[in-house]
Design a protein around this motif. Structure first.
Motif, PDB file in Angstrom:
ATOM      1  N   PRO A 124      33.346  29.159  63.688  1.00 34.33           N
ATOM      2  CA  PRO A 124      33.010  28.027  62.822  1.00 34.33           C
ATOM      3  C   PRO A 124      31.629  28.125  62.191  1.00 34.33           C
ATOM      4  CG  PRO A 124      32.837  27.387  65.126  1.00 34.33           C
ATOM      5  CD  PRO A 124      33.406  28.773  65.105  1.00 34.33           C
ATOM      6  N   GLY A 125      30.755  28.950  62.756  1.00 38.16           N
ATOM      7  CA  GLY A 125      29.408  29.118  62.212  1.00 38.16           C
ATOM      8  C   GLY A 125      29.169  30.547  61.789  1.00 38.16           C
ATOM      9  N   SER A 126      28.261  30.734  60.835  1.00 38.04           N
ATOM     10  CA  SER A 126      27.986  32.068  60.301  1.00 38.04           C
ATOM     11  C   SER A 126      26.757  32.716  60.914  1.00 38.04           C
ATOM     12  CB  SER A 126      27.790  31.988  58.778  1.00 38.04           C
ATOM     13  OG  SER A 126      26.622  31.235  58.463  1.00 38.04           O
ATOM     14  N   GLY A 127      25.881  31.916  61.551  1.00 40.97           N
ATOM     15  CA  GLY A 127      24.648  32.464  62.088  1.00 40.97           C
ATOM     16  C   GLY A 127      23.585  32.734  61.044  1.00 40.97           C
ATOM     17  N   SER A 128      23.771  32.214  59.837  1.00 39.09           N
ATOM     18  CA  SER A 128      22.821  32.460  58.753  1.00 39.09           C
ATOM     19  C   SER A 128      22.169  31.157  58.297  1.00 39.09           C
ATOM     20  CB  SER A 128      23.535  33.120  57.567  1.00 39.09           C
ATOM     21  OG  SER A 128      24.564  32.282  57.064  1.00 39.09           O
ATOM     22  N   VAL A 129      21.059  31.290  57.603  1.00 38.40           N
ATOM     23  CA  VAL A 129      20.370  30.161  56.977  1.00 38.40           C
ATOM     24  C   VAL A 129      20.661  30.228  55.490  1.00 38.40           C
ATOM     25  CG1 VAL A 129      18.145  29.071  56.541  1.00 38.40           C
ATOM     26  CG2 VAL A 129      18.560  30.197  58.730  1.00 38.40           C
ATOM     27  N   ASP A 130      21.362  29.210  54.960  1.00 39.32           N
ATOM     28  CA  ASP A 130      21.873  29.283  53.590  1.00 39.32           C
ATOM     29  C   ASP A 130      21.321  28.143  52.742  1.00 39.32           C
ATOM     30  OD1 ASP A 130      23.337  31.326  54.680  1.00 39.32           O
ATOM     31  OD2 ASP A 130      25.213  30.216  54.762  1.00 39.32           O
ATOM     32  N   PRO A 131      20.313  28.409  51.903  1.00 34.77           N
ATOM     33  CA  PRO A 131      19.777  27.360  51.029  1.00 34.77           C
ATOM     34  C   PRO A 131      20.654  27.149  49.802  1.00 34.77           C
ATOM     35  CG  PRO A 131      18.555  29.392  50.717  1.00 34.77           C
ATOM     36  CD  PRO A 131      19.538  29.657  51.823  1.00 34.77           C
ATOM     37  N   MET A 132      20.548  25.961  49.233  1.00 40.07           N
ATOM     38  CA  MET A 132      21.244  25.642  47.992  1.00 40.07           C
ATOM     39  C   MET A 132      20.386  24.686  47.173  1.00 40.07           C
ATOM     40  SD  MET A 132      22.660  22.370  47.510  1.00 40.07           S
ATOM     41  CE  MET A 132      22.921  20.900  48.515  1.00 40.07           C
ATOM     42  N   ALA A 133      20.601  24.691  45.850  1.00 40.41           N
ATOM     43  CA  ALA A 133      19.881  23.799  44.946  1.00 40.41           C
ATOM     44  C   ALA A 133      20.716  23.611  43.695  1.00 40.41           C
ATOM     45  CB  ALA A 133      18.498  24.357  44.600  1.00 40.41           C
ATOM     46  N   GLY A 134      20.503  22.487  43.022  1.00 38.18           N
ATOM     47  CA  GLY A 134      21.273  22.254  41.805  1.00 38.18           C
ATOM     48  C   GLY A 134      20.843  20.999  41.086  1.00 38.18           C
ATOM     49  N   ILE A 135      21.647  20.616  40.092  1.00 40.30           N
ATOM     50  CA  ILE A 135      21.370  19.467  39.241  1.00 40.30           C
ATOM     51  C   ILE A 135      22.667  18.721  38.995  1.00 40.30           C
ATOM     52  CG2 ILE A 135      21.672  20.781  37.093  1.00 40.30           C
ATOM     53  CD1 ILE A 135      19.337  19.100  35.932  1.00 40.30           C
ATOM     54  N   ALA A 136      22.575  17.400  38.817  1.00 42.29           N
ATOM     55  CA  ALA A 136      23.762  16.573  38.622  1.00 42.29           C
ATOM     56  C   ALA A 136      23.496  15.532  37.544  1.00 42.29           C
ATOM     57  CB  ALA A 136      24.175  15.892  39.924  1.00 42.29           C
ATOM     58  N   TRP A 137      24.554  15.177  36.820  1.00 45.88           N
ATOM     59  CA  TRP A 137      24.502  14.092  35.826  1.00 45.88           C
ATOM     60  C   TRP A 137      25.626  13.119  36.095  1.00 45.88           C
ATOM     61  CZ3 TRP A 137      28.540  13.166  32.308  1.00 45.88           C
ATOM     62  CH2 TRP A 137      28.308  12.124  31.404  1.00 45.88           C
ATOM     63  N   GLN A 138      25.327  11.832  36.002  1.00 42.52           N
ATOM     64  CA  GLN A 138      26.313  10.776  36.165  1.00 42.52           C
ATOM     65  C   GLN A 138      26.226   9.851  34.961  1.00 42.52           C
ATOM     66  OE1 GLN A 138      28.300  10.637  38.884  1.00 42.52           O
ATOM     67  NE2 GLN A 138      29.101   8.561  39.027  1.00 42.52           N
ATOM     68  N   GLY A 139      27.389   9.550  34.355  1.00 43.58           N
ATOM     69  CA  GLY A 139      27.438   8.654  33.209  1.00 43.58           C
ATOM     70  C   GLY A 139      28.420   7.526  33.426  1.00 43.58           C
ATOM     71  N   PHE A 140      28.163   6.385  32.791  1.00 44.05           N
ATOM     72  CA  PHE A 140      28.996   5.193  32.956  1.00 44.05           C
ATOM     73  C   PHE A 140      29.277   4.579  31.589  1.00 44.05           C
ATOM     74  CE2 PHE A 140      26.082   5.746  36.487  1.00 44.05           C
ATOM     75  CZ  PHE A 140      26.929   5.725  37.599  1.00 44.05           C
ATOM     76  N   ARG A 141      30.543   4.196  31.375  1.00 40.20           N
ATOM     77  CA  ARG A 141      30.928   3.503  30.146  1.00 40.20           C
ATOM     78  C   ARG A 141      32.116   2.602  30.445  1.00 40.20           C
ATOM     79  NH1 ARG A 141      29.919   3.939  24.781  1.00 40.20           N
ATOM     80  NH2 ARG A 141      28.598   5.754  25.144  1.00 40.20           N
ATOM     81  N   GLY A 142      31.836   1.318  30.615  1.00 41.51           N
ATOM     82  CA  GLY A 142      32.892   0.370  30.923  1.00 41.51           C
ATOM     83  C   GLY A 142      33.565   0.686  32.242  1.00 41.51           C
ATOM     84  N   SER A 143      34.892   0.822  32.197  1.00 40.35           N
ATOM     85  CA  SER A 143      35.662   1.135  33.405  1.00 40.35           C
ATOM     86  C   SER A 143      35.657   2.616  33.738  1.00 40.35           C
ATOM     87  CB  SER A 143      37.114   0.666  33.240  1.00 40.35           C
ATOM     88  OG  SER A 143      37.172  -0.736  33.045  1.00 40.35           O
ATOM     89  N   TRP A 144      34.962   3.407  32.940  1.00 36.77           N
ATOM     90  CA  TRP A 144      34.930   4.851  33.134  1.00 36.77           C
ATOM     91  C   TRP A 144      33.589   5.294  33.709  1.00 36.77           C
ATOM     92  CZ3 TRP A 144      38.971   8.191  32.230  1.00 36.77           C
ATOM     93  CH2 TRP A 144      40.076   7.657  31.553  1.00 36.77           C
ATOM     94  N   SER A 145      33.637   6.332  34.523  1.00 39.05           N
ATOM     95  CA  SER A 145      32.423   7.020  34.957  1.00 39.05           C
ATOM     96  C   SER A 145      32.676   8.517  34.918  1.00 39.05           C
ATOM     97  CB  SER A 145      31.999   6.580  36.361  1.00 39.05           C
ATOM     98  OG  SER A 145      33.002   6.869  37.313  1.00 39.05           O
TER      99      SER A 145
END
Length: 260
Positions: free
Chosen positions: A128-149
């Motif tokens: 279940p484990g890999s024995g490694s140290v695994d970093p991650m990074a990223g960016i996200a955008w969220q938008g809203f319009r009425g009943s939609w997201s």
């Protein structure tokens, strides 16, 4: 952690159950099949309106079977990952229509090394484990319009070398989704998730299977049976698979989140 901007002091408890699998190699020649049932338990806390901190602990049950019908099974706690999301821009202070956030985190080698009854270590794919140290990074955008997201994210993962000098390949994962919410109690979502990855290697030698690109169609149904509780069920169906010598099953998943 959710895509919406939280209020200060929000504590979210959540769990997700996933079932998936893949097969590496050629059928009746050198195929190896992996199946996994995984439950993640997570806590996310917002100390500020612009910052969310999260810890996730997986419990995994894995079965690996090769073409000779030899089988290994392993289950136990996996590797903990910790992460943070910071909201860095919004189009207005009150009820924004657009949110931009940056995400960073790391998976830590906390999963124990499992052994068979005779004391020998299980193979890497059954662990279940890999024995490694695994970093991650990223960016996200969220938008809203009425009943939609709408949601769009891009995350980069850079695994390090772990047990038996094995290292997963670096990968870039993207997700885009549109959600329609006609009532406070339920919503439907449709998205596309992709993963582009480098082949894994052992001692610097690339693995024969893996590496390439895969895309999933991702429909979900969300239901809120009560205030601050959200139940989500969905499936990830591969519709483009350009991974080398790897075929993937659909991923079934159900999750529950509760805000305190």
């Amino acid at each position: 952690m959710g895509g919406e901007q939280p209020f200060e002091g929000r504590l979210r408890l959540s769990t997700m159950l996933r079932a998936w699998g893949h097969t590496e190699g050629q059928t009746n020649v050198d195929a190896q099949r992996l199946r996994e049932l995984r439950m993640d338990v997570a806590v996310a806390y917002a100390p500020r309106p612009w910052l969310v901190l999260a810890v996730n602990l997986p419990l995994q049950a894995r079965e690996v079977r090769d073409v000779s019908l030899a089988r290994e099974r392993g289950w136990g706690l996996g590797d903990i990952d910790v992460s943070a999301k910071a909201f860095v821009w919004k189009d207005r202070e009150f009820s924004p229509d657009h949110l931009v956030s940056v995400v960073g985190g790391v998976k830590l080698p906390t999963g124990p090394r499992l052994r068979a009854r005779d004391g020998t270590a299980l193979g890497l794919d059954a662990q279940p484990g890999s024995g490694s140290v695994d970093p991650m990074a990223g960016i996200a955008w969220q938008g809203f319009r009425g009943s939609w997201s709408f949601l769009a994210t891009t995350l980069g993962f850079l695994p390090t070398r772990g047990r038996e000098d094995f290292r997963l390949g670096a990968s870039v994962r993207t997700s885009v989704a549109a959600q329609y919410q006609p009532s406070p109690r339920w919503a439907v979502r449709l998205g596309v998730d992709t993963r582009a990855e480098k082949a894994a290697d052992t001692n610097g030698e690339p693995e024969a299977a893996g590496g390439g690109f895969i895309a999933y169609a991702s429909p979900d149904v969300l239901f809120s049976p009560g205030m601050d509780v959200v139940l989500q069920a969905g499936v990830r169906v591969p519709f483009v698979n350009q991974l080398r010598r790897v075929s993937s099953t659909p991923i079934a998943q159900v999750s529950l989140a509760y805000d305190l």
